[in-house]
Design a protein around this motif. Structure first.
Motif, PDB file in Angstrom:
ATOM      1  N   GLY A   1     -28.049   4.371  29.061  1.00  0.00           N
ATOM      2  CA  GLY A   1     -27.419   4.281  27.742  1.00  0.00           C
ATOM      3  C   GLY A   1     -26.480   5.424  27.427  1.00  0.00           C
ATOM      4  N   VAL A   2     -25.388   5.090  26.759  1.00  0.00           N
ATOM      5  CA  VAL A   2     -24.451   6.058  26.213  1.00  0.00           C
ATOM      6  C   VAL A   2     -24.375   5.758  24.726  1.00  0.00           C
ATOM      7  CG1 VAL A   2     -22.074   6.891  26.220  1.00  0.00           C
ATOM      8  CG2 VAL A   2     -23.150   6.200  28.354  1.00  0.00           C
ATOM      9  N   TYR A   3     -24.524   6.790  23.914  1.00  0.00           N
ATOM     10  CA  TYR A   3     -24.606   6.602  22.464  1.00  0.00           C
ATOM     11  C   TYR A   3     -23.355   7.107  21.770  1.00  0.00           C
ATOM     12  CZ  TYR A   3     -29.595   5.671  22.942  1.00  0.00           C
ATOM     13  OH  TYR A   3     -30.803   5.129  23.277  1.00  0.00           O
ATOM     14  N   GLU A   4     -22.886   6.328  20.821  1.00  0.00           N
ATOM     15  CA  GLU A   4     -21.856   6.780  19.883  1.00  0.00           C
ATOM     16  C   GLU A   4     -22.542   6.844  18.528  1.00  0.00           C
ATOM     17  OE1 GLU A   4     -17.626   5.486  17.845  1.00  0.00           O
ATOM     18  OE2 GLU A   4     -18.553   4.164  19.313  1.00  0.00           O
ATOM     19  N   LEU A   5     -22.577   8.015  17.932  1.00  0.00           N
ATOM     20  CA  LEU A   5     -23.245   8.210  16.647  1.00  0.00           C
ATOM     21  C   LEU A   5     -22.185   8.394  15.574  1.00  0.00           C
ATOM     22  CD1 LEU A   5     -25.878  10.812  17.887  1.00  0.00           C
ATOM     23  CD2 LEU A   5     -26.079   8.328  17.859  1.00  0.00           C
ATOM     24  N   ARG A   6     -22.121   7.465  14.651  1.00  0.00           N
ATOM     25  CA  ARG A   6     -21.183   7.560  13.529  1.00  0.00           C
ATOM     26  C   ARG A   6     -21.974   8.078  12.337  1.00  0.00           C
ATOM     27  NH1 ARG A   6     -16.225   4.509  13.733  1.00  0.00           N
ATOM     28  NH2 ARG A   6     -15.918   3.904  15.883  1.00  0.00           N
ATOM     29  N   LEU A   7     -21.572   9.224  11.819  1.00  0.00           N
ATOM     30  CA  LEU A   7     -22.352   9.938  10.813  1.00  0.00           C
ATOM     31  C   LEU A   7     -21.766   9.768   9.411  1.00  0.00           C
ATOM     32  CD1 LEU A   7     -22.890  13.217  12.832  1.00  0.00           C
ATOM     33  CD2 LEU A   7     -24.371  11.217  12.720  1.00  0.00           C
ATOM     34  N   TYR A   8     -22.658   9.492   8.462  1.00  0.00           N
ATOM     35  CA  TYR A   8     -22.319   9.367   7.046  1.00  0.00           C
ATOM     36  C   TYR A   8     -23.196  10.342   6.275  1.00  0.00           C
ATOM     37  CZ  TYR A   8     -20.284   4.978   8.603  1.00  0.00           C
ATOM     38  OH  TYR A   8     -19.549   4.046   9.274  1.00  0.00           O
ATOM     39  N   ARG A   9     -22.662  10.918   5.195  1.00  0.00           N
ATOM     40  CA  ARG A   9     -23.439  11.874   4.404  1.00  0.00           C
ATOM     41  C   ARG A   9     -24.584  11.212   3.650  1.00  0.00           C
ATOM     42  NH1 ARG A   9     -20.633  16.430   4.642  1.00  0.00           N
ATOM     43  NH2 ARG A   9     -18.381  16.298   4.662  1.00  0.00           N
ATOM     44  N   THR A  10     -24.300  10.143   2.920  1.00  0.00           N
ATOM     45  CA  THR A  10     -25.304   9.461   2.105  1.00  0.00           C
ATOM     46  C   THR A  10     -25.153   7.960   2.296  1.00  0.00           C
ATOM     47  OG1 THR A  10     -23.868   9.282   0.182  1.00  0.00           O
ATOM     48  CG2 THR A  10     -25.233  11.274   0.331  1.00  0.00           C
ATOM     49  N   GLU A  11     -26.079   7.205   1.732  1.00  0.00           N
ATOM     50  CA  GLU A  11     -25.990   5.749   1.823  1.00  0.00           C
ATOM     51  C   GLU A  11     -24.772   5.208   1.074  1.00  0.00           C
ATOM     52  OE1 GLU A  11     -29.543   3.413   1.300  1.00  0.00           O
ATOM     53  OE2 GLU A  11     -30.778   5.053   2.060  1.00  0.00           O
ATOM     54  N   VAL A  12     -24.358   5.894   0.024  1.00  0.00           N
ATOM     55  CA  VAL A  12     -23.144   5.487  -0.695  1.00  0.00           C
ATOM     56  C   VAL A  12     -21.936   5.606   0.227  1.00  0.00           C
ATOM     57  CG1 VAL A  12     -21.622   6.042  -2.627  1.00  0.00           C
ATOM     58  CG2 VAL A  12     -24.100   6.109  -2.939  1.00  0.00           C
ATOM     59  N   HIS A  13     -21.851   6.689   1.000  1.00  0.00           N
ATOM     60  CA  HIS A  13     -20.761   6.847   1.958  1.00  0.00           C
ATOM     61  C   HIS A  13     -20.821   5.744   3.013  1.00  0.00           C
ATOM     62  CE1 HIS A  13     -20.835  11.003   0.336  1.00  0.00           C
ATOM     63  NE2 HIS A  13     -19.529  10.877   0.457  1.00  0.00           N
TER      64      HIS A  13
ATOM     65  N   ILE B   1     -22.023   2.677   2.618  1.00  0.00           N
ATOM     66  CA  ILE B   1     -21.585   1.432   1.976  1.00  0.00           C
ATOM     67  C   ILE B   1     -20.063   1.409   1.840  1.00  0.00           C
ATOM     68  CG2 ILE B   1     -21.636   0.142  -0.210  1.00  0.00           C
ATOM     69  CD1 ILE B   1     -24.586   1.104  -0.457  1.00  0.00           C
ATOM     70  N   LEU B   2     -19.469   2.569   1.538  1.00  0.00           N
ATOM     71  CA  LEU B   2     -18.019   2.659   1.362  1.00  0.00           C
ATOM     72  C   LEU B   2     -17.273   2.890   2.691  1.00  0.00           C
ATOM     73  CD1 LEU B   2     -17.927   4.853  -1.868  1.00  0.00           C
ATOM     74  CD2 LEU B   2     -17.598   2.374  -1.676  1.00  0.00           C
ATOM     75  N   HIS B   3     -18.002   2.945   3.810  1.00  0.00           N
ATOM     76  CA  HIS B   3     -17.428   3.162   5.144  1.00  0.00           C
ATOM     77  C   HIS B   3     -16.649   4.473   5.214  1.00  0.00           C
ATOM     78  CE1 HIS B   3     -18.610  -0.901   6.111  1.00  0.00           C
ATOM     79  NE2 HIS B   3     -17.976  -1.323   5.028  1.00  0.00           N
ATOM     80  N   LYS B   4     -17.220   5.546   4.668  1.00  0.00           N
ATOM     81  CA  LYS B   4     -16.596   6.870   4.669  1.00  0.00           C
ATOM     82  C   LYS B   4     -17.364   7.788   5.609  1.00  0.00           C
ATOM     83  CE  LYS B   4     -13.682   5.959   1.339  1.00  0.00           C
ATOM     84  NZ  LYS B   4     -12.264   5.889   1.540  1.00  0.00           N
ATOM     85  N   GLU B   5     -17.169   7.625   6.918  1.00  0.00           N
ATOM     86  CA  GLU B   5     -17.866   8.494   7.862  1.00  0.00           C
ATOM     87  C   GLU B   5     -17.197   9.847   7.905  1.00  0.00           C
ATOM     88  OE1 GLU B   5     -16.001   7.175  12.109  1.00  0.00           O
ATOM     89  OE2 GLU B   5     -17.516   5.903  11.207  1.00  0.00           O
ATOM     90  N   TYR B   6     -17.972  10.879   8.223  1.00  0.00           N
ATOM     91  CA  TYR B   6     -17.389  12.213   8.260  1.00  0.00           C
ATOM     92  C   TYR B   6     -17.265  12.744   9.673  1.00  0.00           C
ATOM     93  CZ  TYR B   6     -21.998  14.490   8.674  1.00  0.00           C
ATOM     94  OH  TYR B   6     -23.235  14.893   9.077  1.00  0.00           O
ATOM     95  N   ALA B   7     -17.936  12.163  10.639  1.00  0.00           N
ATOM     96  CA  ALA B   7     -17.813  12.626  12.014  1.00  0.00           C
ATOM     97  C   ALA B   7     -18.489  11.620  12.937  1.00  0.00           C
ATOM     98  CB  ALA B   7     -18.459  13.997  12.175  1.00  0.00           C
ATOM     99  N   TYR B   8     -18.273  11.793  14.232  1.00  0.00           N
ATOM    100  CA  TYR B   8     -19.004  11.011  15.211  1.00  0.00           C
ATOM    101  C   TYR B   8     -19.287  11.865  16.433  1.00  0.00           C
ATOM    102  CZ  TYR B   8     -14.352  10.282  17.209  1.00  0.00           C
ATOM    103  OH  TYR B   8     -13.109  10.474  17.726  1.00  0.00           O
TER     104      TYR B   8
END
Length: 167
Positions: A111-123, A125-132
């Motif tokens: 497996g190779v993982y791509e981790l898309r990080l969001y600050r909160t659940e609101v972010h 829902i709004l698709h506002k990731e801050y890093a991966y």
């Protein structure tokens, strides 16, 4: 009359204090909440499994060290202690997330993982990731794929947390 004013002031102080305690409790709850995997996608091909995880990190404040790891990568890998510490924090987070995913879904050796990080659940829902992040099945960070590679094929909308290698 003065007695009513004194009671009113006392109730107002209690109300303001209660509101401050409530806000503090909410912030403390968010800060202590564990990292949560919201959803995942799995792409398989012979000899490779690509796993994309959408993760809420439950942090209202900027994730200083993790975000700085991505910014340090944009400036080039200088090898200083600051970059090493930031990459270490990103790797610790990656290992924690991969371990949690493997607990729920079982390990995948290829497996190779791509981790898309969001600050909160609101972010989220709004698709506002801050890093991966990109990592292997044990949570070790991998260099991010460049354009034209088939590894985790998707458009990148947030900065990577990994330093880019100088060519």
């Amino acid at each position: 009359m003065k007695q009513n004013e004194a009671l009113w002031k006392r109730y107002m102080r209690r109300g303001v204090l209660g509101l401050l305690l409530f806000v503090l409790a909410v912030l403390l709850y968010l800060a202590l909440a564990p990292v949560k995997i919201m959803s995942s996608s799995v792409f398989t091909s012979p000899g490779l499994t690509e796993i994309r995880l959408y993760v809420v990190t439950n942090s209202l404040l900027p994730a200083g060290d993790i975000e700085n790891a991505g910014n340090a990568g944009n400036a080039g890998n200088t090898g200083n202690a600051e970059n090493t510490g930031n990459a270490g924090n990103a790797e610790t987070l990656a290992r924690q997330i991969v371990r949690e995913h493997q607990k729920q879904n079982g390990p995948r050796a290829d497996g190779v993982y791509e981790l898309r990080l969001y600050r909160t659940e609101v972010h989220y829902i709004l698709h506002k990731e801050y890093a991966y992040l990109f990592c292997d099945a044990s949570g070790n960070l991998l260099p991010r794929p460049t354009a034209g590679t088939d590894l985790l094929h998707s458009a990148r909308s947030a900065p990577s947390l990994l330093p880019e290698k100088l060519v």
